[in-house]
Design a protein around this motif. Structure first.
Motif, PDB file in Angstrom:
ATOM      1  N   MET A  30      -3.633 119.907 -14.840  1.00  0.00           N
ATOM      2  CA  MET A  30      -2.523 119.329 -15.254  1.00  0.00           C
ATOM      3  C   MET A  30      -2.976 118.136 -16.026  1.00  0.00           C
ATOM      4  SD  MET A  30       0.772 118.213 -13.370  1.00  0.00           S
ATOM      5  CE  MET A  30       2.210 119.016 -14.071  1.00  0.00           C
ATOM      6  N   PRO A  31      -2.464 117.749 -17.148  1.00  0.00           N
ATOM      7  CA  PRO A  31      -3.069 116.471 -17.731  1.00  0.00           C
ATOM      8  C   PRO A  31      -2.372 115.266 -17.263  1.00  0.00           C
ATOM      9  CG  PRO A  31      -1.586 117.809 -19.467  1.00  0.00           C
ATOM     10  CD  PRO A  31      -2.036 118.621 -18.116  1.00  0.00           C
ATOM     11  N   ALA A  32      -3.310 114.266 -17.115  1.00  0.00           N
ATOM     12  CA  ALA A  32      -2.792 112.880 -16.624  1.00  0.00           C
ATOM     13  C   ALA A  32      -1.674 112.485 -17.526  1.00  0.00           C
ATOM     14  CB  ALA A  32      -3.740 112.107 -16.284  1.00  0.00           C
ATOM     15  N   ARG A  33      -0.379 111.748 -17.112  1.00  0.00           N
ATOM     16  CA  ARG A  33       0.510 111.221 -18.133  1.00  0.00           C
ATOM     17  C   ARG A  33      -0.102 109.744 -18.504  1.00  0.00           C
ATOM     18  NH1 ARG A  33       6.281 111.418 -16.874  1.00  0.00           N
ATOM     19  NH2 ARG A  33       6.738 112.636 -18.518  1.00  0.00           N
ATOM     20  N   ASN A  34       0.165 109.269 -19.696  1.00  0.00           N
ATOM     21  CA  ASN A  34      -0.385 107.983 -20.068  1.00  0.00           C
ATOM     22  C   ASN A  34       0.717 106.944 -19.542  1.00  0.00           C
ATOM     23  OD1 ASN A  34      -1.445 105.701 -21.426  1.00  0.00           O
ATOM     24  ND2 ASN A  34      -0.876 106.521 -23.459  1.00  0.00           N
ATOM     25  N   SER A  35       0.189 106.128 -18.644  1.00  0.00           N
ATOM     26  CA  SER A  35       1.026 105.055 -18.039  1.00  0.00           C
ATOM     27  C   SER A  35       1.215 103.863 -19.042  1.00  0.00           C
ATOM     28  CB  SER A  35       0.368 104.654 -16.759  1.00  0.00           C
ATOM     29  OG  SER A  35      -0.928 104.040 -17.122  1.00  0.00           O
ATOM     30  N   ASN A  36       0.454 103.704 -20.234  1.00  0.00           N
ATOM     31  CA  ASN A  36       0.713 102.682 -20.942  1.00  0.00           C
ATOM     32  C   ASN A  36       1.603 103.102 -22.105  1.00  0.00           C
ATOM     33  OD1 ASN A  36      -1.354 101.314 -19.429  1.00  0.00           O
ATOM     34  ND2 ASN A  36      -2.561 101.655 -20.591  1.00  0.00           N
ATOM     35  N   PRO A  37       3.060 102.489 -22.094  1.00  0.00           N
ATOM     36  CA  PRO A  37       3.515 102.929 -23.227  1.00  0.00           C
ATOM     37  C   PRO A  37       3.179 102.516 -24.560  1.00  0.00           C
ATOM     38  CG  PRO A  37       4.735 101.207 -21.891  1.00  0.00           C
ATOM     39  CD  PRO A  37       3.476 101.784 -21.379  1.00  0.00           C
ATOM     40  N   PRO A  38       3.434 103.101 -25.612  1.00  0.00           N
ATOM     41  CA  PRO A  38       2.893 102.684 -26.956  1.00  0.00           C
ATOM     42  C   PRO A  38       3.352 101.183 -27.344  1.00  0.00           C
ATOM     43  CG  PRO A  38       4.702 104.244 -27.352  1.00  0.00           C
ATOM     44  CD  PRO A  38       4.499 104.138 -25.768  1.00  0.00           C
ATOM     45  N   VAL A  39       2.591 100.685 -28.402  1.00  0.00           N
ATOM     46  CA  VAL A  39       2.944  99.175 -28.472  1.00  0.00           C
ATOM     47  C   VAL A  39       3.502  99.211 -30.048  1.00  0.00           C
ATOM     48  CG1 VAL A  39       1.665  96.990 -29.117  1.00  0.00           C
ATOM     49  CG2 VAL A  39       0.779  98.596 -27.134  1.00  0.00           C
ATOM     50  N   CYS A  40       4.332  98.219 -30.107  1.00  0.00           N
ATOM     51  CA  CYS A  40       5.081  98.067 -31.336  1.00  0.00           C
ATOM     52  C   CYS A  40       4.092  97.787 -32.531  1.00  0.00           C
ATOM     53  CB  CYS A  40       5.957  96.933 -31.330  1.00  0.00           C
ATOM     54  SG  CYS A  40       6.859  96.400 -32.765  1.00  0.00           S
ATOM     55  N   ARG A  41       4.115  98.561 -33.647  1.00  0.00           N
ATOM     56  CA  ARG A  41       3.206  98.235 -34.631  1.00  0.00           C
ATOM     57  C   ARG A  41       3.491  97.105 -35.366  1.00  0.00           C
ATOM     58  NH1 ARG A  41       4.515 102.997 -39.100  1.00  0.00           N
ATOM     59  NH2 ARG A  41       6.706 102.886 -38.946  1.00  0.00           N
ATOM     60  N   ASN A  42       4.656  96.733 -35.551  1.00  0.00           N
ATOM     61  CA  ASN A  42       5.035  95.339 -36.361  1.00  0.00           C
ATOM     62  C   ASN A  42       4.450  94.096 -35.529  1.00  0.00           C
ATOM     63  OD1 ASN A  42       6.410  96.508 -38.265  1.00  0.00           O
ATOM     64  ND2 ASN A  42       8.133  96.918 -36.838  1.00  0.00           N
ATOM     65  N   CYS A  43       4.471  94.107 -34.159  1.00  0.00           N
ATOM     66  CA  CYS A  43       4.171  92.693 -33.653  1.00  0.00           C
ATOM     67  C   CYS A  43       2.678  92.968 -32.831  1.00  0.00           C
ATOM     68  CB  CYS A  43       5.144  92.327 -32.678  1.00  0.00           C
ATOM     69  SG  CYS A  43       5.822  93.258 -31.358  1.00  0.00           S
ATOM     70  N   GLY A  44       2.353  94.084 -32.553  1.00  0.00           N
ATOM     71  CA  GLY A  44       1.131  94.466 -31.625  1.00  0.00           C
ATOM     72  C   GLY A  44       1.126  94.223 -30.234  1.00  0.00           C
ATOM     73  N   GLY A  45       2.585  94.126 -29.998  1.00  0.00           N
ATOM     74  CA  GLY A  45       2.751  93.983 -28.355  1.00  0.00           C
ATOM     75  C   GLY A  45       2.937  92.484 -28.109  1.00  0.00           C
ATOM     76  N   PHE A  46       2.831  91.666 -29.096  1.00  0.00           N
ATOM     77  CA  PHE A  46       3.094  90.205 -29.053  1.00  0.00           C
ATOM     78  C   PHE A  46       4.536  89.970 -29.472  1.00  0.00           C
ATOM     79  CE2 PHE A  46      -1.567  90.536 -28.966  1.00  0.00           C
ATOM     80  CZ  PHE A  46      -1.820  89.788 -27.912  1.00  0.00           C
ATOM     81  N   SER A  47       5.360  90.212 -28.901  1.00  0.00           N
ATOM     82  CA  SER A  47       7.043  90.088 -29.305  1.00  0.00           C
ATOM     83  C   SER A  47       7.568  88.927 -29.619  1.00  0.00           C
ATOM     84  CB  SER A  47       7.699  90.959 -28.645  1.00  0.00           C
ATOM     85  OG  SER A  47       7.774  90.696 -27.042  1.00  0.00           O
ATOM     86  N   SER A  48       6.919  87.923 -29.085  1.00  0.00           N
ATOM     87  CA  SER A  48       7.536  86.523 -29.295  1.00  0.00           C
ATOM     88  C   SER A  48       6.395  85.544 -29.256  1.00  0.00           C
ATOM     89  CB  SER A  48       8.377  86.043 -27.889  1.00  0.00           C
ATOM     90  OG  SER A  48       7.759  85.883 -27.030  1.00  0.00           O
ATOM     91  N   VAL A  49       6.394  84.628 -30.222  1.00  0.00           N
ATOM     92  CA  VAL A  49       5.650  83.642 -30.472  1.00  0.00           C
ATOM     93  C   VAL A  49       6.104  82.292 -30.563  1.00  0.00           C
ATOM     94  CG1 VAL A  49       3.933  85.113 -31.573  1.00  0.00           C
ATOM     95  CG2 VAL A  49       5.549  84.027 -33.088  1.00  0.00           C
ATOM     96  N   SER A  50       5.405  81.079 -30.339  1.00  0.00           N
ATOM     97  CA  SER A  50       6.038  79.978 -30.549  1.00  0.00           C
ATOM     98  C   SER A  50       5.344  79.204 -31.607  1.00  0.00           C
ATOM     99  CB  SER A  50       5.876  79.023 -29.493  1.00  0.00           C
ATOM    100  OG  SER A  50       6.615  79.688 -28.196  1.00  0.00           O
ATOM    101  N   ILE A  51       6.092  78.636 -32.718  1.00  0.00           N
ATOM    102  CA  ILE A  51       5.208  78.072 -33.869  1.00  0.00           C
ATOM    103  C   ILE A  51       5.481  76.603 -33.773  1.00  0.00           C
ATOM    104  CG2 ILE A  51       5.111  77.926 -36.434  1.00  0.00           C
ATOM    105  CD1 ILE A  51       6.325  80.931 -36.341  1.00  0.00           C
ATOM    106  N   THR A  52       4.737  75.577 -33.914  1.00  0.00           N
ATOM    107  CA  THR A  52       4.986  73.991 -34.062  1.00  0.00           C
ATOM    108  C   THR A  52       5.217  73.706 -35.431  1.00  0.00           C
ATOM    109  OG1 THR A  52       3.953  72.123 -33.453  1.00  0.00           O
ATOM    110  CG2 THR A  52       2.263  73.764 -34.218  1.00  0.00           C
TER     111      THR A  52
END
Length: 59
Positions: free
Chosen positions: A1-23
């Motif tokens: 039985m194949p192992a399930r991928n425990s890491n969900p896919p990452v958003c391709r627009n932000c690369g997983g960094f969904s919030s940023v702070s800009i000075t």
């Protein structure tokens, strides 16, 4: 039985960094910087894409 991928896919627009702070370059009276918080609108600040109807119907 194949192992399930425990890491969900990452958003391709932000690369997983969904919030940023800009000075802005300005400072508050206490000397701290003025920051703008920007969130990814594609994933609604989760870092992961929303499941599509075809994928959710398959499960």
């Amino acid at each position: 039985m194949p192992a399930r991928n425990s890491n969900p896919p990452v958003c391709r627009n932000c690369g997983g960094f969904s919030s940023v702070s800009i000075t802005t370059g300005a400072r508050h009276r206490d000397g701290s910087r003025v920051l703008l918080r920007v969130v990814c609108r594609a994933c609604n600040d989760t870092g992961h894409p929303a499941p599509t109807a075809a994928l959710s119907a398959r499960r």
